[in-house]
Scaffold this motif. Structure first.
Motif, PDB file in Angstrom:
ATOM      1  N   ILE A 293       0.864  -1.187   0.000  1.00  0.00           N
ATOM      2  CA  ILE A 293       0.000   0.000   0.000  1.00  0.00           C
ATOM      3  C   ILE A 293       0.893   1.228   0.000  1.00  0.00           C
ATOM      4  CG2 ILE A 293      -0.226  -0.124   2.527  1.00  0.00           C
ATOM      5  CD1 ILE A 293      -3.022   1.171   2.175  1.00  0.00           C
ATOM      6  N   LYS A 294       0.686   2.100  -0.938  1.00  0.00           N
ATOM      7  CA  LYS A 294       1.495   3.301  -1.119  1.00  0.00           C
ATOM      8  C   LYS A 294       2.962   2.923  -1.253  1.00  0.00           C
ATOM      9  CE  LYS A 294       1.777   8.088   0.372  1.00  0.00           C
ATOM     10  NZ  LYS A 294       1.404   9.088   1.415  1.00  0.00           N
ATOM     11  N   ASP A 295       3.792   3.148  -0.217  1.00  0.00           N
ATOM     12  CA  ASP A 295       5.199   2.771  -0.289  1.00  0.00           C
ATOM     13  C   ASP A 295       5.567   1.743   0.779  1.00  0.00           C
ATOM     14  OD1 ASP A 295       4.944   4.366   1.930  1.00  0.00           O
ATOM     15  OD2 ASP A 295       6.578   5.740   1.417  1.00  0.00           O
ATOM     16  N   GLU A 296       4.560   1.025   1.284  1.00  0.00           N
ATOM     17  CA  GLU A 296       4.772   0.108   2.409  1.00  0.00           C
ATOM     18  C   GLU A 296       4.493  -1.335   2.022  1.00  0.00           C
ATOM     19  OE1 GLU A 296       3.263  -0.446   7.070  1.00  0.00           O
ATOM     20  OE2 GLU A 296       2.465   1.180   5.822  1.00  0.00           O
ATOM     21  N   LEU A 297       5.346  -2.233   2.513  1.00  0.00           N
ATOM     22  CA  LEU A 297       5.152  -3.668   2.343  1.00  0.00           C
ATOM     23  C   LEU A 297       4.507  -4.241   3.594  1.00  0.00           C
ATOM     24  CD1 LEU A 297       5.707  -6.428   0.912  1.00  0.00           C
ATOM     25  CD2 LEU A 297       7.940  -6.411   2.040  1.00  0.00           C
ATOM     26  N   VAL A 298       3.441  -4.994   3.415  1.00  0.00           N
ATOM     27  CA  VAL A 298       2.758  -5.658   4.531  1.00  0.00           C
ATOM     28  C   VAL A 298       3.127  -7.140   4.462  1.00  0.00           C
ATOM     29  CG1 VAL A 298       0.561  -6.141   5.654  1.00  0.00           C
ATOM     30  CG2 VAL A 298       0.862  -4.012   4.363  1.00  0.00           C
ATOM     31  N   GLY A 299       3.845  -7.625   5.447  1.00  0.00           N
ATOM     32  CA  GLY A 299       4.333  -8.998   5.424  1.00  0.00           C
ATOM     33  C   GLY A 299       5.771  -9.038   4.942  1.00  0.00           C
ATOM     34  N   PRO A 300       6.192 -10.129   4.293  1.00  0.00           N
ATOM     35  CA  PRO A 300       5.385 -11.291   3.924  1.00  0.00           C
ATOM     36  C   PRO A 300       5.082 -12.192   5.121  1.00  0.00           C
ATOM     37  CG  PRO A 300       7.679 -11.659   3.340  1.00  0.00           C
ATOM     38  CD  PRO A 300       7.593 -10.255   3.845  1.00  0.00           C
ATOM     39  N   PHE A 301       3.962 -12.926   5.016  1.00  0.00           N
ATOM     40  CA  PHE A 301       3.559 -13.884   6.040  1.00  0.00           C
ATOM     41  C   PHE A 301       3.511 -15.284   5.423  1.00  0.00           C
ATOM     42  CE2 PHE A 301       1.289  -9.922   7.407  1.00  0.00           C
ATOM     43  CZ  PHE A 301       2.080  -9.665   8.531  1.00  0.00           C
TER      44      PHE A 301
END
Length: 338
Positions: free
Chosen positions: A187-195
């Motif tokens: 999202i935008k410039d952010e990485l969520v995870g990895p999980f």
């Protein structure tokens, strides 16, 4: 009004929204304080797709350097052109020139398979693009799963191989070797995870929702502000575990419903920017035909590769959505070149 050379990703997104609102290119130029020709050029390029590069004179290398390149290509099968030239201490050669030189002494194969689009698919892709033209894509969380194996995708590993040389035989396992299922979001410039999905777990509606609860919601979403949660749009594809009534109802109880849950057209991986992130990660973990001996080792490689992707790379992917929507409309629902 001075002419500016380049448009930022934010300005490109604004242009798409202004076009959706019916603004002319001249009005958009005044709103963004850009030269009208710059705005018009961006709109034309987005609608026409990528233009073919003009062939430029290639930089010549010496006969001695060429012999070094041939030897390196023979010793490093499936290596990239950059790796081959770096091993020879030959710098300052652009990729197009490296590949043109290697074509005289080596070859590379690339296979690309995508599901065919029928008329209904194309119409739904166009409807989706029209629906989200005015969307602020910096508020969209793009999600997906990726499976990584110990050996890489079948037939995926490729690289330059000297003429007369044989491709190396990959390590073969009597019982396969399995793989790791990975989930992530951007999202935008952010990485969520990895999980990582627990080994042996098959993602059905119930296990998918439980997985999101244990990872995405508990480890990331709950830390966000109320205003962020109010504006965030959650994107997922149409996998059965995602699009089922059970999963949709479960997400609704979490507050992700109606306009906060993005609808998704069929057969559209090219419209999801996280697919480009998966390509970056796979190129890194499987470079030069690398294989792994355990699931933990390939998972550690995925985490390391994901952490090496900086915010600017992610921002480039998420800000590409405006151009993707214009491209899919220009191609009447057909595949786009992303």
């Amino acid at each position: 009004m001075g002419q500016k050379k380049d448009l930022t990703g934010s300005e490109k997104s604004k242009i798409v929204r202004y076009l959706a609102e019916g603004c002319s290119s001249l009005k958009i130029a005044k709103l963004l304080k850009h030269d009208h020709r710059t705005i018009k050029r961006f709109i034309q390029n987005s609608q026409q797709g990528r233009k073919k590069r003009v062939e430029k004179p290639r930089r010549k290398i010496t006969a001695h350097e060429l012999r070094k390149v041939k030897r390196a290509a023979a010793k490093m099968p499936l290596a990239t052109s950059l790796a081959i030239f770096q091993s020879c201490n030959i710098t300052g050669v652009p990729k197009s020139t490296r590949c043109a030189i290697l074509r005289d002494t080596a070859k590379v194969r690339k296979a690309e398979r995508r599901p065919p689009l029928n008329k209904t698919h194309k119409l739904k892709r166009q409807d989706w693009a029209k629906k989200y033209l005015k969307t602020d894509f910096s508020k969209v969380l793009w999600t997906d799963e990726m499976r990584v194996s110990l050996d890489g995708p079948d037939g995926w590993a490729r690289g330059w191989i000297g003429k007369g040389q044989r491709a190396p035989v990959p390590l073969r396992r009597q019982q396969g070797g399995g793989g790791v299922l990975v989930w992530a979001g951007i999202i935008k410039d952010e990485l969520v995870g990895p999980f990582r999905v627990e080994d042996g777990v098959k993602l059905n509606s119930q296990s998918y929702c439980q997985f999101l609860e244990d990872t995405f919601f508990k480890q990331w979403y709950r830390k966000k502000s109320a205003s962020f949660k109010k504006n965030m749009i959650f994107m997922q594809d149409n996998a059965p575990s995602h699009a089922s009534k059970y999963s949709t109802a479960w997400l609704a109880r979490k507050g992700i419903k109606e306009e906060k849950l993005m609808t998704w057209p069929p057969c559209s991986p090219d419209l999801n920017p996280i697919e480009n992130l998966w390509s970056i990660i796979k190129c890194e973990i499987y470079k030069e035909g690398k294989q792994y001996t355990s699931l933990n080792s390939v998972w550690e490689a995925v985490v390391a590769a994901a952490r090496s992707v900086d915010g600017e790379q992610i921002k480039t992917l998420t800000e590409s959505m405006g151009g993707r929507l214009l491209s899919v409309l220009a191609k009447k629902g057909g595949y786009i070149g992303h």
